[in-house]
Design a protein around this motif. Sequence first.
Motif, short mmCIF file in Angstrom:
data_model
loop_
_atom_site.label_atom_id
_atom_site.label_comp_id
_atom_site.label_asym_id
_atom_site.label_seq_id
_atom_site.Cartn_x
_atom_site.Cartn_y
_atom_site.Cartn_z
N GLU A 145 28.21 76.70 30.91
CA GLU A 145 27.04 77.57 30.99
C GLU A 145 26.06 77.36 29.85
O GLU A 145 24.97 77.90 29.87
CB GLU A 145 27.47 79.04 30.99
CG GLU A 145 28.18 79.48 32.23
CD GLU A 145 28.36 80.99 32.29
OE1 GLU A 145 27.73 81.72 31.50
OE2 GLU A 145 29.14 81.43 33.15
N PHE A 146 26.45 76.57 28.85
CA PHE A 146 25.66 76.44 27.63
C PHE A 146 25.15 75.02 27.41
O PHE A 146 25.72 74.06 27.91
CB PHE A 146 26.52 76.85 26.42
CG PHE A 146 27.00 78.26 26.48
CD1 PHE A 146 26.26 79.29 25.92
CD2 PHE A 146 28.20 78.58 27.10
CE1 PHE A 146 26.71 80.60 25.97
CE2 PHE A 146 28.66 79.88 27.17
CZ PHE A 146 27.90 80.90 26.59
N ARG A 147 24.10 74.91 26.60
CA ARG A 147 23.57 73.61 26.17
C ARG A 147 23.35 73.65 24.67
O ARG A 147 22.80 74.61 24.14
CB ARG A 147 22.23 73.29 26.85
CG ARG A 147 22.31 73.10 28.33
CD ARG A 147 23.09 71.82 28.69
NE ARG A 147 23.18 71.66 30.12
CZ ARG A 147 24.14 72.15 30.90
NH1 ARG A 147 25.10 72.87 30.39
NH2 ARG A 147 24.14 71.94 32.19
N ASN A 148 23.76 72.58 24.01
CA ASN A 148 23.52 72.43 22.58
C ASN A 148 22.05 72.12 22.38
O ASN A 148 21.47 71.31 23.10
CB ASN A 148 24.40 71.33 22.02
CG ASN A 148 24.29 71.19 20.53
OD1 ASN A 148 23.21 70.88 20.01
ND2 ASN A 148 25.36 71.42 19.84
N ALA A 149 21.44 72.76 21.38
CA ALA A 149 20.02 72.54 21.11
C ALA A 149 19.79 72.00 19.70
O ALA A 149 18.71 72.16 19.15
CB ALA A 149 19.25 73.83 21.33
N GLY A 150 20.82 71.39 19.12
CA GLY A 150 20.65 70.75 17.82
C GLY A 150 21.02 71.62 16.64
O GLY A 150 21.59 72.70 16.78
N MET A 170 22.25 78.72 29.11
CA MET A 170 21.42 78.27 30.23
C MET A 170 21.70 79.01 31.55
O MET A 170 20.79 79.34 32.28
CB MET A 170 21.63 76.77 30.48
CG MET A 170 21.17 75.89 29.34
SD MET A 170 19.40 75.93 29.09
CE MET A 170 18.83 75.16 30.59
N HIS A 171 22.96 79.23 31.85
CA HIS A 171 23.32 79.84 33.13
C HIS A 171 23.77 81.29 32.95
O HIS A 171 24.64 81.78 33.67
CB HIS A 171 24.42 79.01 33.80
CG HIS A 171 23.99 77.61 34.07
ND1 HIS A 171 23.04 77.28 35.01
CD2 HIS A 171 24.34 76.45 33.48
CE1 HIS A 171 22.84 75.98 35.01
NE2 HIS A 171 23.62 75.45 34.09
N GLY A 172 23.15 81.94 31.99
CA GLY A 172 23.42 83.35 31.73
C GLY A 172 22.11 84.01 31.38
O GLY A 172 21.17 84.00 32.17
#
Length: 98
Positions: A17-22, A61-63
């Motif tokens: 559900e998550f994405r790393n953004a640095g 992202m999906h929350g």
Amino acid sequence: MLLIRCPYCEEERPELEFRNAGEAHIARSTNMAGESDDDFEKFFFIRSNPKGVIYERWRHMHGCARFFNAVRDTVTDKFFMTYKAGEPKPAKLPGVAK
């Protein structure tokens, strides 16, 4: 599968559900147009990438779709804590030996 706690939703959810953004807590220039090409490149592409504990930005992202910060070990992938975007770097980390 890793479970990551969203500090806004206040629950652990699957890593998918998550994405790393640095990297987190990076000082951004107030005059990006006035930066030299070298400084511009360093800001966008060059990161420390340490082995061990790192402060990162993540997005649910999906929350709730909000950005937050996380403290993670790059060797074990263990998340020590997450906290809301805009909050200062924690002075003491739970579960981290000094």
